[in-house]
Design a protein around this motif. Structure first.
Motif: not given
Length: 45
Positions: A1-13
């Motif tokens: 499953m996708i870990n949204f908290d981890e994805e948000i941390k890696r997000f670069k606008p």
């Protein structure tokens, strides 16, 4: 499953539209018109 908290941390606008426009305008791009004009100039010499 996708870990949204981890994805948000890696997000670069991505760049804002204005920043993209500036980057495109400032770059020196040769397009087909430039190439064709150069060929015509060379043939006229």
């Amino acid at each position: 499953m996708i870990n949204f908290d981890e994805e948000i941390k890696r997000f670069k606008p991505s760049l804002d539209v204005e920043e993209v426009e500036d980057a495109i305008v400032k770059s020196d791009l040769t397009d087909m018109t430039d190439l064709m004009m150069e060929l015509i100039r060379e043939q006229q010499r």
